[in-house]
Design a protein around this motif. Structure first.
Motif, mmCIF file in Angstrom:
data_model
loop_
_atom_site.group_PDB
_atom_site.id
_atom_site.type_symbol
_atom_site.label_atom_id
_atom_site.label_comp_id
_atom_site.label_asym_id
_atom_site.label_seq_id
_atom_site.Cartn_x
_atom_site.Cartn_y
_atom_site.Cartn_z
ATOM 1 N N ALA A 137 0.829 -1.212 0.000
ATOM 2 C CA ALA A 137 0.000 0.000 0.000
ATOM 3 C C ALA A 137 0.860 1.258 0.000
ATOM 4 C CB ALA A 137 -0.929 -0.008 1.205
ATOM 5 N N ILE A 138 1.944 1.242 0.789
ATOM 6 C CA ILE A 138 2.834 2.406 0.841
ATOM 7 C C ILE A 138 3.513 2.632 -0.507
ATOM 8 C CG2 ILE A 138 5.003 3.245 1.833
ATOM 9 C CD1 ILE A 138 4.116 1.892 4.483
ATOM 10 N N VAL A 139 3.972 1.546 -1.119
ATOM 11 C CA VAL A 139 4.669 1.666 -2.402
ATOM 12 C C VAL A 139 3.720 2.182 -3.479
ATOM 13 C CG1 VAL A 139 5.747 0.322 -4.249
ATOM 14 C CG2 VAL A 139 6.474 -0.005 -1.880
ATOM 15 N N ARG A 140 2.486 1.689 -3.480
ATOM 16 C CA ARG A 140 1.519 2.170 -4.468
ATOM 17 C C ARG A 140 1.200 3.654 -4.252
ATOM 18 N NH1 ARG A 140 -1.160 -2.940 -4.672
ATOM 19 N NH2 ARG A 140 -0.583 -3.946 -6.637
ATOM 20 N N ALA A 141 1.108 4.059 -2.993
ATOM 21 C CA ALA A 141 0.734 5.445 -2.697
ATOM 22 C C ALA A 141 1.873 6.421 -2.974
ATOM 23 C CB ALA A 141 0.291 5.564 -1.239
ATOM 24 N N GLN A 142 3.111 6.014 -2.693
ATOM 25 C CA GLN A 142 4.245 6.939 -2.748
ATOM 26 C C GLN A 142 5.155 6.716 -3.959
ATOM 27 O OE1 GLN A 142 6.229 6.801 1.061
ATOM 28 N NE2 GLN A 142 4.345 7.228 2.190
ATOM 29 N N GLY A 143 4.967 5.615 -4.679
ATOM 30 C CA GLY A 143 5.681 5.400 -5.934
ATOM 31 C C GLY A 143 7.190 5.345 -5.793
ATOM 32 N N THR A 144 7.897 6.062 -6.680
ATOM 33 C CA THR A 144 9.356 5.989 -6.710
ATOM 34 C C THR A 144 9.990 6.503 -5.426
ATOM 35 O OG1 THR A 144 9.405 8.103 -7.879
ATOM 36 C CG2 THR A 144 9.467 6.111 -9.223
ATOM 37 N N ALA A 145 9.305 7.413 -4.729
ATOM 38 C CA ALA A 145 9.848 7.891 -3.454
ATOM 39 C C ALA A 145 9.905 6.748 -2.444
ATOM 40 C CB ALA A 145 8.991 9.037 -2.913
ATOM 41 N N MET A 147 10.232 3.568 -3.245
ATOM 42 C CA MET A 147 11.302 2.669 -3.678
ATOM 43 C C MET A 147 12.668 3.213 -3.244
ATOM 44 S SD MET A 147 9.469 0.320 -4.820
ATOM 45 C CE MET A 147 10.876 -0.742 -5.152
ATOM 46 N N ALA A 148 12.838 4.531 -3.309
ATOM 47 C CA ALA A 148 14.090 5.137 -2.854
ATOM 48 C C ALA A 148 14.277 4.933 -1.355
ATOM 49 C CB ALA A 148 14.104 6.625 -3.183
ATOM 50 N N GLU A 149 13.192 5.006 -0.607
ATOM 51 C CA GLU A 149 13.274 4.800 0.834
ATOM 52 C C GLU A 149 13.606 3.336 1.152
ATOM 53 O OE1 GLU A 149 10.251 5.508 4.540
ATOM 54 O OE2 GLU A 149 10.392 7.098 3.036
ATOM 55 N N LEU A 150 12.998 2.412 0.400
ATOM 56 C CA LEU A 150 13.326 0.995 0.582
ATOM 57 C C LEU A 150 14.794 0.738 0.249
ATOM 58 C CD1 LEU A 150 10.136 -0.675 -0.916
ATOM 59 C CD2 LEU A 150 10.979 -0.985 1.421
ATOM 60 N N ALA A 151 15.296 1.415 -0.799
ATOM 61 C CA ALA A 151 16.703 1.250 -1.159
ATOM 62 C C ALA A 151 17.616 1.717 -0.030
ATOM 63 C CB ALA A 151 17.008 2.015 -2.442
ATOM 64 N N ALA A 152 17.236 2.819 0.608
ATOM 65 C CA ALA A 152 18.054 3.355 1.694
ATOM 66 C C ALA A 152 18.090 2.410 2.896
ATOM 67 C CB ALA A 152 17.523 4.723 2.117
ATOM 68 N N SER A 153 16.980 1.706 3.146
ATOM 69 C CA SER A 153 16.897 0.843 4.331
ATOM 70 C C SER A 153 17.272 -0.604 4.055
ATOM 71 C CB SER A 153 15.477 0.883 4.908
ATOM 72 O OG SER A 153 14.540 0.350 3.987
ATOM 73 N N ALA A 182 9.913 -1.024 -10.712
ATOM 74 C CA ALA A 182 8.626 -0.351 -10.890
ATOM 75 C C ALA A 182 7.779 -0.539 -9.633
ATOM 76 C CB ALA A 182 7.894 -0.928 -12.100
ATOM 77 N N PRO A 183 7.239 0.539 -9.072
ATOM 78 C CA PRO A 183 6.450 0.405 -7.842
ATOM 79 C C PRO A 183 5.314 -0.614 -7.951
ATOM 80 C CG PRO A 183 6.969 2.715 -8.218
ATOM 81 C CD PRO A 183 7.435 1.974 -9.426
ATOM 82 N N GLU A 184 4.593 -0.632 -9.070
ATOM 83 C CA GLU A 184 3.494 -1.590 -9.208
ATOM 84 C C GLU A 184 4.000 -3.033 -9.186
ATOM 85 O OE1 GLU A 184 -0.068 -3.528 -9.587
ATOM 86 O OE2 GLU A 184 0.333 -1.463 -8.988
ATOM 87 N N GLY A 185 5.123 -3.283 -9.861
ATOM 88 C CA GLY A 185 5.676 -4.636 -9.863
ATOM 89 C C GLY A 185 6.108 -5.080 -8.482
#
Length: 264
Positions: A137-145, A147-153, A182-185
């Motif tokens: 739900a977070i990834v769908r709502a916030q998109g690439t931002a 994914m960038a946060e997931l990359a950081a953590s 891709a956020p949807e993927g």
């Protein structure tokens, strides 16, 4: 060999084949948030003895990003569709984390297509449905931002502190993979993991099976691997000094274990 696109009834997949065309086939299936490049070290090693097939899982890298949610009948079916497209009757399958669960699904539902099964840093149930749905739900709502946060953590989930300090280039490369998904993927694969539970089906696996666990893995623990070993007749278990992405953190030991098992 070069990157190829293979079109299946379920969509187009980015794949890479290395090694002799007449050698036994080894399929490598990536973890959530990575691409087929995560297997570079293993592909280089095993292309001497095997036809190595790597692919970006649905929703990842250059493969089809179809609308979610996904399920492992779909993700496992994608592997079978690639084997069919390449006219490969049977293969050894080695998957890590989400890719390991794909391997378990194949071991339960398509054993006739497998010669060997290697399940690395995975479990018959990974995480909780609530956790995966929340992340989707977070990834769908916030998109690439997001994914960038997931990359950081991600380094703290994927690698030990010592490895992060000693191999910053490897860590940064892995962060680049997840940032580019891709956020949807990514969200759709989280939803597949939310409903994935093969704990009651492991006893049906009769394919020769190797389980690989990282001693420092906080995501899929040694206890998870031991539970799978108890349920799968004849399964072997190898422990590596690594966290969750053990093939990146301990490539030599990972390769040695895989080589010994495939030689059986």
């Amino acid at each position: 060999m070069s990157i190829r696109t293979i079109t299946t009834p379920g969509g187009a997949f980015r794949v890479r084949l290395d090694g002799p065309s007449d050698a036994p086939v080894l399929v490598l299936s990536n973890s959530l948030g990575t691409t087929l490049e995560m297997w570079d070290a293993q592909a280089e090693r095993f292309a001497r003895t095997h036809r190595v097939l790597r692919y970006d899982t649905r929703g990842h890298g250059g493969s089809v990003v179809s609308p979610g949610p996904y399920g492992f009948d779909q993700l496992g079916g994608d592997v079978l569709a690639l084997l069919d497209a390449l006219e490969i009757e049977r293969a050894a399958v080695c998957g890590i984390s989400m890719g390991g669960f794909t391997g378990l699904w194949l071991g339960v539902h398509a054993p006739a297509r497998l010669t060997h099964l290697v399940v690395a840093n995975s479990a018959a149930k990974i995480g909780t449905a609530e956790g995966w749905h929340g992340r989707a739900a977070i990834v769908r709502a916030q998109g690439t931002a997001a994914m960038a946060e997931l990359a950081a953590s991600s380094p703290g989930r994927w690698f030990t502190d010592g490895f992060i300090a000693a191999q910053p280039a490897v860590v940064q490369r892995a962060q680049g993979w997840i940032a580019g998904i891709a956020p949807e993927g990514y969200a759709a694969c989280c939803e597949a993991l939310a409903q994935a539970d093969l704990r009651g089906d492991l006893g049906a696996i009769a394919v020769p099976t190797l389980l690989v666990a990282g001693d420092a893995d906080p995501v899929t623990t040694l206890a998870d691997a031991q539970a799978m070993q108890a349920a799968i007749a004849g399964a072997q278990l190898v422990r590596l000094p690594a966290s969750h992405l053990s093939n990146l953190e301990a490539p030599q030991a990972f390769g040695d274990a895989l080589e010994a098992f495939l030689a059986r």
